[in-house]
Design an enzyme around this catalytic site. Sequence first.
Site, PDB file in Angstrom:
ATOM      1  N   LYS A  72       0.592  -0.776  -0.495  1.00 15.47           N
ATOM      2  CA  LYS A  72      -0.062  -0.303  -0.159  1.00 15.47           C
ATOM      3  C   LYS A  72       0.707   1.401  -0.423  1.00 15.47           C
ATOM      4  CE  LYS A  72      -3.974   1.446   2.614  1.00 15.47           C
ATOM      5  NZ  LYS A  72      -4.821   1.692   3.619  1.00 15.47           N
ATOM      6  N   SER A 147      -9.255   1.907   2.859  1.00 16.42           N
ATOM      7  CA  SER A 147      -8.842   2.121   1.845  1.00 16.42           C
ATOM      8  C   SER A 147      -7.501   1.284   0.933  1.00 16.42           C
ATOM      9  CB  SER A 147      -8.293   3.646   2.631  1.00 16.42           C
ATOM     10  OG  SER A 147      -7.709   2.971   3.497  1.00 16.42           O
ATOM     11  N   SER A 171      -9.782  -0.965   6.954  1.00 19.10           N
ATOM     12  CA  SER A 171      -9.485  -0.763   5.728  1.00 19.10           C
ATOM     13  C   SER A 171      -9.181  -2.061   4.695  1.00 19.10           C
ATOM     14  CB  SER A 171      -8.552   0.327   6.009  1.00 19.10           C
ATOM     15  OG  SER A 171      -8.936   1.983   5.717  1.00 19.10           O
TER      16      SER A 171
END
Length: 467
Positions: A72, A147, A171
């Site tokens: 990420k 996210s 997330s």
Amino acid sequence: MNIENLVNKFKSGEISVSQYTKETLEKIKENKYNAYISYDEEDSIKRAEYLEEKLKNGEELGKLFGLPITIKDNISYKNMKMTCGSKMLEDFTPIYNATVIENLLKEDAIIIAKTNMDEFAMGASSKTSYFGIVKNNLDTERIPGGSSSGSAVSVSSDDVLVSVGTDTGGSVRGPASYTNIIGYKPTYSLMSRYGVVSMSNTLDQVSLFAKNIDDLRTLASVSSSADKHDMTSILELYDYQKESYDFKGKKIGYISTESHLYNGIDDTVKNDYHNALDRLKKLGAELIEIELKYAKFANPVYNVVMSCEVSSNMSRFDGVRFGHQTKDYKDVNELFVKSRSEGLGEEVQRRIALGTMYLSANDGQKIYKKGLQLRTLIKEELEEYFKELDLIVTPTTTNLPPKISENNDDPLSDFRADGFNVIVNLAGMCGISVPVRDGISGSIQFIGDRFDDNSIINAAQGFLEEE
């Protein structure tokens, strides 16, 4: 193919690390879902060649030898940009590696790409990314959740076996549910946060994606560590032990779908949850209905605590020390205001504003302090239940992945489907999302007490093996 098989093939020479790396890079280049923000082909191939030289020289090889892993884009890897999905950091390259990255590199992994994400991890849809929306690989008209959107899609679409994300209020577990893979949020402190851009310090945790439990356990055991740079990290290495999980006699708490906590639940999610409960009964578990009376406050409490910490953490992105700097300004004040207005998206600005308001001294920070009190009650209620229960099982999210075309003007709508995820972060406990069946469907989450990560992981494996 799993990690163990792939690594063994690399070590035996049956598969070339360099060739596999090149093939993975081709998949990343051809990705149709906008899952990636950046990759460095030269860096990855150079890394693969270095590892092949280690193999040739008979050197000791790591547990992840040759394995490509996606990361990420809020986790620092000094050989690639780190944008956090924001214009503010569009061209930013860090100068050091996050501890979790160092742990992966020590075991001979290859950091193959940085994945797309909601801006500064603020969102549950992927719609807030400066680099565009990530599409769900199972249905490109739908979102993959956020996210950690790109990380989920990179695993679900078989570009890589595993990926590293972060989970502040669902997330990782939310996107795992939406893309039908496994998402694991460890107990707070098991993964160092050093080198991870903070959204909400007391809620953030490095978290993991995989398609099978053995791969997840392998990645977790490598990623977790004590860290002198992170005062919240564990002092001793957590031992991820694979053990057969016998559900017989285990007391598992569940919440009736008649509860007010399920307002607006999708019928498909409800049916999948009931089917999962039936499977647990057949496995011999004793299901005990529980009522979480403070859980109804979880989303508002999360909103308050998270926004306050966001307000503090985002103050460093001012266009002066680093980040986007406006070209047209008259004085320092205007430089600060215009740089942030141009560099930060609407959702980020909204959360900063909310947090600043909640922290206002004018009312003695009344809302923030009340949020902390309720957070303690949520945590204590869960701890009390875990004195009698082995696990708690909930739906991961209460909805199926919404369509990209669905416009919702309610800025708090992102939080609603994640209520059962949020309580885990607020309490610092562990949770793992596992699929119930193939395709777009509901997933379930096993929740465990602090440091009971082995139980939820082994339970998840037992549940999946009985499909």
